[in-house]
Design a protein around this motif. Structure first.
Motif, mmCIF file in Angstrom:
data_model
loop_
_atom_site.group_PDB
_atom_site.id
_atom_site.type_symbol
_atom_site.label_atom_id
_atom_site.label_comp_id
_atom_site.label_asym_id
_atom_site.label_seq_id
_atom_site.Cartn_x
_atom_site.Cartn_y
_atom_site.Cartn_z
ATOM 1 N N ASP A 213 14.046 6.162 3.497
ATOM 2 C CA ASP A 213 15.504 6.271 3.548
ATOM 3 C C ASP A 213 16.126 5.007 4.127
ATOM 4 O OD1 ASP A 213 15.158 6.381 6.308
ATOM 5 O OD2 ASP A 213 15.277 8.571 6.376
ATOM 6 N N ASP A 214 17.432 4.968 4.165
ATOM 7 C CA ASP A 214 18.154 3.776 4.605
ATOM 8 C C ASP A 214 17.869 3.447 6.065
ATOM 9 O OD1 ASP A 214 19.124 3.920 2.085
ATOM 10 O OD2 ASP A 214 21.219 4.303 2.619
ATOM 11 N N ASP A 215 17.722 4.472 6.912
ATOM 12 C CA ASP A 215 17.500 4.226 8.333
ATOM 13 C C ASP A 215 16.196 3.481 8.576
ATOM 14 O OD1 ASP A 215 19.871 5.427 8.981
ATOM 15 O OD2 ASP A 215 18.991 7.395 9.400
ATOM 16 N N ARG A 216 15.148 3.875 7.838
ATOM 17 C CA ARG A 216 13.850 3.197 7.980
ATOM 18 C C ARG A 216 13.973 1.720 7.585
ATOM 19 N NH1 ARG A 216 9.401 6.063 10.303
ATOM 20 N NH2 ARG A 216 9.885 8.263 10.072
ATOM 21 N N ALA A 217 14.687 1.459 6.504
ATOM 22 C CA ALA A 217 14.848 0.077 6.047
ATOM 23 C C ALA A 217 15.691 -0.724 7.035
ATOM 24 C CB ALA A 217 15.485 0.060 4.662
ATOM 25 N N ARG A 218 16.720 -0.094 7.618
ATOM 26 C CA ARG A 218 17.561 -0.798 8.599
ATOM 27 C C ARG A 218 16.748 -1.193 9.829
ATOM 28 N NH1 ARG A 218 21.443 3.321 7.387
ATOM 29 N NH2 ARG A 218 23.170 2.504 6.093
ATOM 30 N N GLU A 219 15.830 -0.303 10.225
ATOM 31 C CA GLU A 219 14.989 -0.610 11.380
ATOM 32 C C GLU A 219 14.185 -1.882 11.140
ATOM 33 O OE1 GLU A 219 12.495 2.696 12.238
ATOM 34 O OE2 GLU A 219 14.151 4.083 12.654
ATOM 35 N N LEU A 263 -1.640 13.821 4.136
ATOM 36 C CA LEU A 263 -0.987 13.663 5.436
ATOM 37 C C LEU A 263 0.499 13.998 5.382
ATOM 38 C CD1 LEU A 263 -2.590 10.272 6.580
ATOM 39 C CD2 LEU A 263 -3.270 12.586 7.236
ATOM 40 N N LYS A 264 0.929 14.643 4.305
ATOM 41 C CA LYS A 264 2.364 14.890 4.134
ATOM 42 C C LYS A 264 2.948 15.791 5.227
ATOM 43 C CE LYS A 264 2.071 18.858 0.988
ATOM 44 N NZ LYS A 264 2.489 19.387 -0.341
ATOM 45 N N ASP A 265 2.115 16.647 5.830
ATOM 46 C CA ASP A 265 2.619 17.538 6.877
ATOM 47 C C ASP A 265 2.428 16.966 8.278
ATOM 48 O OD1 ASP A 265 3.358 19.461 5.008
ATOM 49 O OD2 ASP A 265 1.342 20.332 4.976
ATOM 50 N N SER A 266 1.922 15.745 8.385
ATOM 51 C CA SER A 266 1.698 15.133 9.696
ATOM 52 C C SER A 266 2.955 14.408 10.154
ATOM 53 C CB SER A 266 0.523 14.143 9.614
ATOM 54 O OG SER A 266 0.898 13.010 8.836
ATOM 55 N N ASP A 267 2.849 13.773 11.313
ATOM 56 C CA ASP A 267 3.982 13.026 11.864
ATOM 57 C C ASP A 267 4.100 11.629 11.233
ATOM 58 O OD1 ASP A 267 4.646 15.121 13.523
ATOM 59 O OD2 ASP A 267 3.384 14.385 15.175
ATOM 60 N N ILE A 268 3.159 11.275 10.416
ATOM 61 C CA ILE A 268 3.196 9.955 9.768
ATOM 62 C C ILE A 268 4.178 10.000 8.599
ATOM 63 C CG2 ILE A 268 1.841 8.195 8.572
ATOM 64 C CD1 ILE A 268 -0.631 9.273 10.017
ATOM 65 N N LYS A 269 5.184 9.181 8.671
ATOM 66 C CA LYS A 269 6.234 9.182 7.652
ATOM 67 C C LYS A 269 6.186 7.887 6.824
ATOM 68 C CE LYS A 269 7.761 13.074 9.250
ATOM 69 N NZ LYS A 269 7.499 14.339 8.485
ATOM 70 N N ALA A 270 6.792 7.977 5.658
ATOM 71 C CA ALA A 270 6.883 6.792 4.805
ATOM 72 C C ALA A 270 7.739 5.726 5.487
ATOM 73 C CB ALA A 270 7.494 7.166 3.458
ATOM 74 N N LYS A 271 7.397 4.479 5.259
ATOM 75 C CA LYS A 271 8.160 3.384 5.855
ATOM 76 C C LYS A 271 8.215 2.218 4.880
ATOM 77 C CE LYS A 271 4.087 1.433 8.160
ATOM 78 N NZ LYS A 271 3.490 0.992 9.453
ATOM 79 N N LEU A 272 9.047 1.259 5.208
ATOM 80 C CA LEU A 272 9.162 0.049 4.399
ATOM 81 C C LEU A 272 8.315 -1.029 5.054
ATOM 82 C CD1 LEU A 272 10.590 -1.208 1.919
ATOM 83 C CD2 LEU A 272 12.360 -2.034 3.488
ATOM 84 N N ALA A 273 7.412 -1.630 4.279
ATOM 85 C CA ALA A 273 6.523 -2.670 4.805
ATOM 86 C C ALA A 273 6.828 -3.999 4.112
ATOM 87 C CB ALA A 273 5.066 -2.276 4.578
ATOM 88 N N PHE A 274 6.487 -5.081 4.778
ATOM 89 C CA PHE A 274 6.700 -6.406 4.187
ATOM 90 C C PHE A 274 5.372 -7.129 4.027
ATOM 91 C CE2 PHE A 274 6.399 -7.645 8.622
ATOM 92 C CZ PHE A 274 5.763 -8.882 8.564
ATOM 93 N N SER A 275 5.353 -8.106 3.148
ATOM 94 C CA SER A 275 4.221 -9.017 3.007
ATOM 95 C C SER A 275 4.767 -10.380 2.624
ATOM 96 C CB SER A 275 3.223 -8.514 1.948
ATOM 97 O OG SER A 275 3.857 -8.442 0.679
ATOM 98 N N VAL A 276 4.005 -11.408 2.885
ATOM 99 C CA VAL A 276 4.417 -12.767 2.543
ATOM 100 C C VAL A 276 3.918 -13.088 1.141
ATOM 101 C CG1 VAL A 276 4.219 -15.210 3.132
ATOM 102 C CG2 VAL A 276 4.421 -13.496 4.951
ATOM 103 N N ASN A 277 4.838 -13.513 0.287
ATOM 104 C CA ASN A 277 4.490 -13.860 -1.087
ATOM 105 C C ASN A 277 3.829 -15.241 -1.101
ATOM 106 O OD1 ASN A 277 5.099 -15.241 -3.797
ATOM 107 N ND2 ASN A 277 5.553 -13.102 -4.233
ATOM 108 N N LYS A 278 2.582 -15.252 -1.517
ATOM 109 C CA LYS A 278 1.784 -16.486 -1.451
ATOM 110 C C LYS A 278 2.367 -17.589 -2.347
ATOM 111 C CE LYS A 278 -3.005 -18.043 -2.113
ATOM 112 N NZ LYS A 278 -4.377 -17.576 -2.472
#
Length: 595
Positions: A213-219, A263-278
């Protein structure tokens, strides 16, 4: 009447002349308006902001129809503020007809006798007067191609993009499922408008929220913007450079990191991750940093005789940027695990320069084949067999059992099978094989040009089982018949061509006729172009990066031989180069005990 009299008359009657001029002008205008054809638009005609002056009404209608077809329709699902797609009206089968609308524009007689009315007469028709046309089949095809029969729309996770010197949010959008029939009905009710803001439609859906969601991306945006608001320090050899944060931001790619279903019922939630484009990082490094780090390697000069190294002078090593290590260091800096990134390097060996010499033996020929494959781009399967010209006939091969795409060279195998089937009466010479070509025509085209339609025709007539069985008669061990995906090995093709050259295959059934067809092929690229004295009978195949050639070389000075080259990533020019090297080696005199 002299000039003085004329001037006097004009001064006395100039008002009359002006009146006559304007009278003629007005009369001419009225006549022009009376005779102006109803089939054309008036000179100043403008409909929906489009100038249609002087055009035939039918042409004007078509122009408007085409322009409305180019209008895009913004399609929204549910509460999404961003359009799912914005296709052209014509792509979805939504159209308009302006013919009747323009035909309704009248220029009545009472207006025609009003001077100058052609400049302003003719009221522009309203858009509502258009006829709307819907191709329901095209609408159905469009909707099914975009959302499928189930009308499922994938959610769009929130992400980030660089705006000036900051990472900013690209909002998430929910997905869901819609009623495909309702979707199609909604498109079939769209009324295209010249006002692009009105060209939109909203389809209701049962919403499915985005994973990120937007909040995760804003973080993540806050974290990265804070980290990269200052230039990034990077160690370059013994110095420290800085790279502006906005540059580093431009290297970043973003991807949703979604935990597995378990793990959908766990506390681990989807997040936005970054990587460096080589690739993007490398462009900057090559332009701004690499020159400070790179040390060009020297040249090692090596001499060989056959497979044996006879001398070596080693050159100095060099240094290059280790992009993988540098990228890992930049990611560590962004993650606040280190205060300075490192433009890492690694040592590289010297460039190798070989001086190759060969003995006129089978071992020397084997070394030539192996080292040619080593020194040139591409992958090779190579084989050489001498037929005459010396006491001890030589032969050599390299990577000869590896399968390659035959690329049409299998035509020789199929030609043999067809020849044998014809001699046993299964195929008649008058039988049609491909198009209007019979057995004889196709057999010749198959061998001379690797004709695909004839190859397919013979294969269909004989079938896979018979073709494979005839291949087994030839001793094929690594060949798999699979249409355009047929594979073969250098040993298989070389064995068959050598057998024809020695008149050991189909001696009674006409095998030499196939060999004569191979010689009649005048396409002398590849091996043929490398032979300066003599003639060539060859079987070639080419498809994409595959270049295959198996030839019987009838040399006029050093005897005959067979050379087979299967290659992937090579070229006809490289095959010619190999042939010239073999020709040169065969010019060397053999000793009495050389083999």
């Amino acid at each position: 009447m002299n000039s003085l009299q004329i001037n006097y008359w004009l001064k006395q009657h100039w008002k009359l002349l002006v009146g006559v001029f304007f009278g003629i002008l007005i009369l001419g205008t009225i006549i022009f308006q009376i005779v102006y054809p109803n089939s054309r638009m008036l000179p100043n005609a403008n409909v929906d902001g489009v100038s249609l002056g002087w055009m035939k009404r039918t042409d004007a209608a078509k122009k408007l129809d085409d322009l409305y077809g180019e209008q895009t329709l913004k399609i929204y699902f549910g509460k999404n503020e961003a359009a799912f797609q914005a296709p052209k009206m014509s792509e979805m089968g939504i159209a308009v007809s302006n013919e009747a609308r323009l035909a309704a524009i009248s220029y009545p007689f009472y207006l025609r006798i009003i001077p100058g009315s052609f400049l302003w007469a003719g009221t522009a028709p309203k858009e509502d007067d258009m006829e709307y046309v819907y191709d329901k089949k095209k609408i159905e095809t469009y909707t099914q191609s975009k959302v499928g029969d189930g009308c499922s729309i994938e959610p769009r996770d929130a992400t980030l993009k660089v705006v000036e010197s900051q990472l900013q949010l690209v909002p998430s959008a929910p997905g869901g499922e819609c009623d495909i029939t309702q979707f199609q009905q909604a498109l079939a009710q769209v009324k295209p408008s010249s006002d692009s803001e009105k060209n939109k439609v909203t389809i209701s859906i049962v919403e499915k929220p985005a994973a990120v969601d937007d909040d995760r991306a804003r973080e993540l945006a806050t974290t990265l913007n804070n980290r990269l608001k200052e230039p990034m320090n990077i160690a370059v050899d013994k110095e420290t450079d800085t790279i502006p944060g906005r540059i580093v931001m431009g290297w970043l790619d973003f991807k949703s990191d979604i935990p597995p279903e378990s793990l959908k019922d766990s506390d681990i939630k989807a997040k936005l991750a970054f990587s460096v484009n080589k690739d993007r990082m490398k462009v900057y490094v090559d332009t701004n940093i690499a020159a400070k780090l790179i040390k060009e390697p020297g040249v090692s000069k090596v001499s060989t005789l056959d497979f044996k190294e006879t001398s070596r002078v080693n050159g100095a090593g060099g240094r290059e940027v280790d992009m993988d290590a540098a990228l890992a260091s930049v990611e560590a800096y962004i993650n606040n695990k280190t205060s300075t990134a490192v433009a890492a390097t690694r040592d590289v060996g010297p460039t190798m320069q070989y001086t190759r010499t060969y003995t006129p033996t089978s071992n020397g020929m084997a070394a030539l084949l192996a080292q040619f494959a080593q020194d040139n781009p591409g992958t090779y399967g190579l084989a050489f067999t001498e037929l005459s010209g010396v006491r001890n006939l030589r032969q050599a091969s390299f990577n000869a059992d590896t399968p390659f795409k035959s690329a049409g060279a299998e035509s020789l195998y199929i030609a043999y099978a067809a020849l044998m089937e014809q001699r046993t009466g299964v195929i008649r010479t008058v039988d049609t094989i491909a198009g209007n070509r019979n057995y004889t025509d196709c057999l010749k085209a198959l061998v001379q040009r690797s004709d695909e339609s004839c190859r397919t025709g013979f294969y269909q007539v004989m079938g896979h089982k018979t073709t494979t069985a005839r291949g087994a008669e030839l001793g094929l061990k690594s060949t798999i018949f699979a249409g355009k995906d047929t594979t073969t090995s250098t040993n298989d093709l070389h064995k068959v061509v050598t057998g024809f050259a020695k008149n050991q295959i189909a001696r009674v059934e006409g095998g030499q006729q196939l060999l004569s067809y191979m010689e009649a092929d005048q396409d002398n690229g590849g091996i043929g172009k490398g032979v300066t004295k003599g003639r060539v009978a060859h079987m070639v195949g080419e498809s994409g990066t595959f270049h295959n050639d198996s030839s019987v070389v009838y040399s006029t000075d050093k005897g005959n031989y067979v050379l087979t080259v299967l290659s992937d990533g090579s070229s006809w020019e490289k095959i010619t180069d190999l042939t010239k090297k073999i020709q040169a080696l065969r010019q060397q005199k053999m000793g009495p005990n050389d083999r």
